[in-house]
Design a protein around this motif. Structure first.
Motif, PDB file in Angstrom:
ATOM      1  N   LEU A  29       0.827  -1.201   0.000  1.00  0.00           N
ATOM      2  CA  LEU A  29       0.000   0.000   0.000  1.00  0.00           C
ATOM      3  C   LEU A  29       0.871   1.265   0.000  1.00  0.00           C
ATOM      4  O   LEU A  29       0.593   2.225  -0.725  1.00  0.00           O
ATOM      5  CB  LEU A  29      -0.922  -0.020   1.225  1.00  0.00           C
ATOM      6  CG  LEU A  29      -1.879   1.162   1.370  1.00  0.00           C
ATOM      7  CD1 LEU A  29      -2.796   1.252   0.166  1.00  0.00           C
ATOM      8  CD2 LEU A  29      -2.698   1.032   2.645  1.00  0.00           C
ATOM      9  N   ILE A  32       2.326   1.927  -3.381  1.00  0.00           N
ATOM     10  CA  ILE A  32       1.287   2.437  -4.281  1.00  0.00           C
ATOM     11  C   ILE A  32       1.008   3.914  -3.998  1.00  0.00           C
ATOM     12  O   ILE A  32       0.807   4.713  -4.908  1.00  0.00           O
ATOM     13  CB  ILE A  32       0.008   1.592  -4.122  1.00  0.00           C
ATOM     14  CG1 ILE A  32       0.261   0.235  -4.754  1.00  0.00           C
ATOM     15  CG2 ILE A  32      -1.193   2.290  -4.732  1.00  0.00           C
ATOM     16  CD1 ILE A  32      -0.921  -0.432  -5.307  1.00  0.00           C
ATOM     17  N   THR A  33       1.045   4.276  -2.718  1.00  0.00           N
ATOM     18  CA  THR A  33       0.788   5.671  -2.344  1.00  0.00           C
ATOM     19  C   THR A  33       1.888   6.601  -2.828  1.00  0.00           C
ATOM     20  O   THR A  33       1.648   7.771  -3.115  1.00  0.00           O
ATOM     21  CB  THR A  33       0.669   5.782  -0.806  1.00  0.00           C
ATOM     22  OG1 THR A  33      -0.140   4.704  -0.352  1.00  0.00           O
ATOM     23  CG2 THR A  33       0.046   7.090  -0.396  1.00  0.00           C
ATOM     24  N   VAL A  54       1.181  -1.226  -9.771  1.00  0.00           N
ATOM     25  CA  VAL A  54       0.788  -2.393  -8.972  1.00  0.00           C
ATOM     26  C   VAL A  54       1.854  -3.477  -9.066  1.00  0.00           C
ATOM     27  O   VAL A  54       2.236  -4.088  -8.063  1.00  0.00           O
ATOM     28  CB  VAL A  54      -0.581  -2.940  -9.448  1.00  0.00           C
ATOM     29  CG1 VAL A  54      -0.844  -4.304  -8.853  1.00  0.00           C
ATOM     30  CG2 VAL A  54      -1.683  -1.981  -9.057  1.00  0.00           C
ATOM     31  N   LEU A 111      -7.616  -7.327  -2.150  1.00  0.00           N
ATOM     32  CA  LEU A 111      -7.505  -5.876  -2.031  1.00  0.00           C
ATOM     33  C   LEU A 111      -7.316  -5.188  -3.383  1.00  0.00           C
ATOM     34  O   LEU A 111      -7.441  -3.970  -3.479  1.00  0.00           O
ATOM     35  CB  LEU A 111      -6.332  -5.527  -1.112  1.00  0.00           C
ATOM     36  CG  LEU A 111      -6.565  -5.858   0.367  1.00  0.00           C
ATOM     37  CD1 LEU A 111      -5.310  -5.644   1.169  1.00  0.00           C
ATOM     38  CD2 LEU A 111      -7.694  -4.990   0.919  1.00  0.00           C
ATOM     39  N   ILE A 112      -7.012  -5.965  -4.415  1.00  0.00           N
ATOM     40  CA  ILE A 112      -6.716  -5.368  -5.719  1.00  0.00           C
ATOM     41  C   ILE A 112      -7.845  -4.472  -6.241  1.00  0.00           C
ATOM     42  O   ILE A 112      -7.584  -3.378  -6.742  1.00  0.00           O
ATOM     43  CB  ILE A 112      -6.336  -6.464  -6.747  1.00  0.00           C
ATOM     44  CG1 ILE A 112      -4.880  -6.892  -6.539  1.00  0.00           C
ATOM     45  CG2 ILE A 112      -6.529  -5.996  -8.180  1.00  0.00           C
ATOM     46  CD1 ILE A 112      -3.871  -5.829  -6.867  1.00  0.00           C
ATOM     47  N   PHE A 115      -7.337  -1.162  -4.564  1.00  0.00           N
ATOM     48  CA  PHE A 115      -6.141  -0.456  -5.029  1.00  0.00           C
ATOM     49  C   PHE A 115      -6.326   0.055  -6.455  1.00  0.00           C
ATOM     50  O   PHE A 115      -5.905   1.152  -6.800  1.00  0.00           O
ATOM     51  CB  PHE A 115      -4.910  -1.372  -4.994  1.00  0.00           C
ATOM     52  CG  PHE A 115      -4.462  -1.710  -3.600  1.00  0.00           C
ATOM     53  CD1 PHE A 115      -4.593  -0.784  -2.581  1.00  0.00           C
ATOM     54  CD2 PHE A 115      -3.902  -2.939  -3.320  1.00  0.00           C
ATOM     55  CE1 PHE A 115      -4.178  -1.090  -1.293  1.00  0.00           C
ATOM     56  CE2 PHE A 115      -3.481  -3.254  -2.032  1.00  0.00           C
ATOM     57  CZ  PHE A 115      -3.626  -2.325  -1.018  1.00  0.00           C
ATOM     58  N   SER A 116      -6.948  -0.764  -7.293  1.00  0.00           N
ATOM     59  CA  SER A 116      -7.068  -0.359  -8.695  1.00  0.00           C
ATOM     60  C   SER A 116      -7.970   0.870  -8.816  1.00  0.00           C
ATOM     61  O   SER A 116      -7.779   1.699  -9.708  1.00  0.00           O
ATOM     62  CB  SER A 116      -7.590  -1.518  -9.541  1.00  0.00           C
ATOM     63  OG  SER A 116      -8.804  -1.975  -9.026  1.00  0.00           O
ATOM     64  N   MET A 118      -8.053   3.229  -6.548  1.00  0.00           N
ATOM     65  CA  MET A 118      -7.206   4.348  -6.123  1.00  0.00           C
ATOM     66  C   MET A 118      -6.317   4.819  -7.267  1.00  0.00           C
ATOM     67  O   MET A 118      -5.866   5.959  -7.288  1.00  0.00           O
ATOM     68  CB  MET A 118      -6.333   3.927  -4.945  1.00  0.00           C
ATOM     69  CG  MET A 118      -7.125   3.709  -3.665  1.00  0.00           C
ATOM     70  SD  MET A 118      -6.148   2.833  -2.438  1.00  0.00           S
ATOM     71  CE  MET A 118      -4.918   4.047  -2.040  1.00  0.00           C
TER      72      MET A 118
END
Lengths: 220, 61, 248, 205
Positions: A29, A32-33, A54, A111-112, A115-116, A118
């Motif tokens: 995470l 990714i941030t 990713v 969780l993908i 995330f996707s 975001m």
């Protein structure tokens, strides 16, 4: 010790080390941030870059979680016991790896979708991202295991593993992100997926044996 | 000859700096590698020689 | 086929003496070939109609890139020889070769980048060849790092051999993937170092330069192997004899 | 049958980190014997046990067990082997019972508790191992001796971190194992009770 009791104890170990799984996901995470904050938060940048972001985050998270795969066992003598038990070492390594894969990849896949979003990856592409992770991540785990096995006797081996293993991750990352951008462009991406599967199978054929050799060489 | 004069040769059209810097850096690295290799070998020979001499003199005592 | 030469190269003593006898000669031949290549390439080869005189960088770039690839190939093969036949000379060869390969990859990168400036207008372009050499360079750094990370020589040898073997298997996959990735991101305009038909004034000096590089690297590897042999076999009686013979 | 149960080692050469530990080491152990490996610190006692267990490989030499050559593959021996290394392979996050269940999947809880009683850690059965002291952790490994039916025991310093009572109990167990036709190869700095009739094997040249 039997394969079954080994499998049970490995499952138990993963259960006791829940924090490691959580750490890997948190690390994922954070990486990714970094991209929206460090580069550009606009959808124009993030949407085409999402697959790559990713995959870079996943590669690092996977490698870090695999790197310490044998560390604890080496330090407390379990690895010695495993070798002396007469079980076939490549198979036990594979068992360990499958459990580790489930522990890291399954929550990651769950969780993908989050995330996707975001990263502004369209819903219609998310399943392609999941396919690439399912087909490509085994190769990352398998190749990373060799590095982990080689450096198990080193006190500080993490950076070394990153240095020696990451170049071998590049083809997987290239084809995975290639599949995602092909899907984004509305093209056929089955070829890239097939190559990812092939790389994973090749790694499956080579990695357990090589890891076993590496572990045996590391015993002292 | 591809060049009329020596100054033209040095200038390499407008690409002199690029060409000569590549050759310069390569030369430095090649010479460096050769020197490092030879000095390492010499150092090792010297080290072993001094150990050998010490061994022999100890045995004579 | 006669395999005695193979066994001879497997004998440390025989190799040490062979390298003593031939190392210098190979080195001088290499220097001579390289110099001839340089004089021909810098002074006599024609300039390129598109790239002008910057094309003369080819006489460094191509040999360095070729050597970088050949050295990794040799590392991988030596790794297999070591893991399969336990040949004692193989890890010594790998230890001697890896840093040289890294330098060759670096030279190829450096010359490629400097060549890129007048050709593309930037120091770096993510073209297929430069990118693969960059990855190759990283792989060399990994092998050198692993060779120097272990206190136990045996473990270091095995670790380096295993990584070199994986690298050998991966090399074609990486090359193919990078080429495919490159074709995806930028249609090739024109690739440096590659011409459909090179005039003989260009490829003859290139040939000299390549052969020269190969000879120089061979000589260097021989000498470095000698050093490594002296370190590892320091207790052997033949080393003591060689040391007395060489004097100081 | 007992006469075939022989472990023999011939011309063993063990090297560790470029240091020669032993050369031309040959010996035989028969069923019912207790062999005490003696030697200075760093003489290679632990390494010898590891080589026999198959954890390390010898540079030269051959190993035979029950008439079969086991130099390359230790399967025949490992099927009859209980090896307790310097580190007993106790997982610190597991409870005591879970640690033993890994090695004895077929053992019932009653059997495991009985074994724990023998080494006096019964009351910690469901405690995670990291909460136990070094001596108690050592006993988790030793408890395996009460559960195993393996014939060949390789024990590296089994007596360290044991109190006098623990030492006596373990010596009795070794005695019993020998009487049942098992063989034991152990290292220890302690003087072994003479009733064990332990044969000494010196690694000092």
């Amino acid at each position: 010790m039997t394969y079954l009791s080994f499998l049970k104890s490995e499952l138990l170990a993963v259960f006791y080390r829940k924090q490691d799984t959580i750490n890997a996901l948190a690390f994922f995470l954070i990486v990714i941030t970094l991209f929206p904050l460090g580069v550009n938060p606009s959808a124009d940048f993030l949407e085409p870059a999402a697959g790559g972001i990713v995959w870079c985050a996943a590669s690092l998270a996977i490698l870090l979680s695999v790197e310490s795969l044998f560390k604890e066992d080496f330090n407390d003598g379990s690895l010695e016991q495993l070798i002396a038990s007469g079980l076939y070492l490549p198979i036990t390594i594979l068992i360990k790896l499958v459990i580790q894969w489930c522990a890291v990849i399954v929550p990651l896949l769950l969780l993908i979708p989050l995330f996707s979003q975001m990263l502004f990856l369209p819903w219609s592409i998310v399943h392609v991202l999941i396919f690439t992770l399912l087909l490509g991540s085994p190769a990352l785990f398998l190749v990373g295991t060799i590095g982990a096995a080689l450096t198990v006797s080193l006190k500080r081996g993490a950076v070394l593993v990153l240095l020696i293993i990451l170049p071998f991750y590049l083809p997987v990352i290239i084809f995975a992100t290639g599949a995602i951008s092909a899907a984004q462009a509305g093209q056929d991406y089955s070829g890239q997926l097939a190559i990812l599967g092939a790389i994973s199978l090749l790694s499956l054929a080579l990695s357990p044996g090589m890891s076993a050799v590496s572990i045996k060489a590391s015993m002292n | 000859m591809a060049f009329e004069s020596f100054s033209e040769f040095l200038a390499m059209g407008t690409h002199g700096p690029y060409v000569w810097s590549v050759y310069g850096i390569t030369g430095v690295f090649l010479v460096g590698m050769v020197l490092q290799t030879l000095s390492a070998k010499k150092k090792q020979l010297k080290r072993l020689h001094s150990i050998l001499v010490k061994d022999v003199s100890e045995r004579e005592k | 086929m006669n395999w005695t030469w193979f066994h001879k190269f497997g004998s440390p003593k025989w190799f040490f003496q062979w390298a003593d006898k031939w190392g210098k000669l190979i080195f001088y031949i290499g220097i001579a070939l390289f110099l001839v290549g340089l004089v021909l390439g810098l002074g006599f080869a024609p300039e390129d109609y598109q790239q002008g005189n910057s094309v003369r960088i080819i006489y460094i770039h191509v040999p360095a890139a070729m050597l970088a690839q050949s050295c990794y190939l040799a590392l991988g093969v030596a790794g297999i020889v070591f893991m399969v036949w336990q040949m004692k000379m193989a890890p010594i060869f790998m230890k001697a070769m890896a840093p040289i390969g890294a330098v060759m990859a670096f030279l190829a990168l450096m010359s490629g980048a400097i060549w890129g400036k007048p050709t593309w207008g930037t120091w770096w372009v993510w073209d297929a060849r430069l990118t693969s050499v960059l990855i190759l360079f990283l792989m060399y750094l990994g092998i050198v790092a692993i060779q120097n990370s272990f206190d136990d020589t045996k473990l270091a040898d095995k670790a380096a051999a295993i990584i070199a073997i994986i690298g050998l298997i991966n090399l074609p996959i990486i090359k193919y993937s990078v080429e495919w990735w490159n074709s995806l991101h930028q249609p090739a305009t024109f690739v440096i170092g590659e011409k459909p038909s090179m005039p003989s004034e260009m490829w003859v000096p290139l040939l000299f330069s390549v052969l020269g590089f190969y000879c120089i690297v061979t000589a260097l590897v021989c000498w470095r192997m000698q050093t490594e042999l002296l370190i590892r076999e320091r207790r052997a009686s033949w080393v003591k004899k060689e040391v007395t013979k060489h004097g100081v | 049958m007992q006469s075939t149960l022989t472990l023999s080692v011939s011309n063993l050469l063990i090297e560790r980190a470029e240091r020669l530990l032993c050369k031309d080491l040959s010996f035989e152990i028969h069923a019912g014997e207790i062999v005490h490996i003696v030697g200075e610190n760093g003489a290679g006692k632990s390494s010898l046990l590891k080589v026999i267990a198959g954890v390390l490989s010898p540079l030269e030499g051959e190993l035979f067990f029950a008439g079969e050559r086991i130099t390359a593959h230790r399967d025949v021996l490992q099927a009859q082997l209980c090896y307790l290394g310097h580190l007993a392979g106790v997982k610190s996050s597991f409870t005591v019972i879970e640690n033993l269940a890994l090695h004895f999947p077929a053992a019932t809880e009653v059997q495991i508790l009985a074994a724990l009683r023998s080494v006096n850690i019964e009351k910690y059965a469901t405690t995670p191992a990291y909460q136990l002291s070094a001596g108690q952790q050592k006993r988790i490994g030793l408890a395996r001796l009460w559960l195993t039916n393996k014939k060949v025991w390789l024990l590296d310093e089994p007596f360290t971190a044991l109190d006098t009572k623990g030492v006596t109990v373990l010596e009795e167990k070794l005695q019993q194992h020998a009487e049942l036709g098992g063989m034991t190869l152990l290292t220890t700095h302690q003087k072994l009770n003479s009733t064990l009739h332990a044969r000494e094997l010196s690694l000092d040249s």
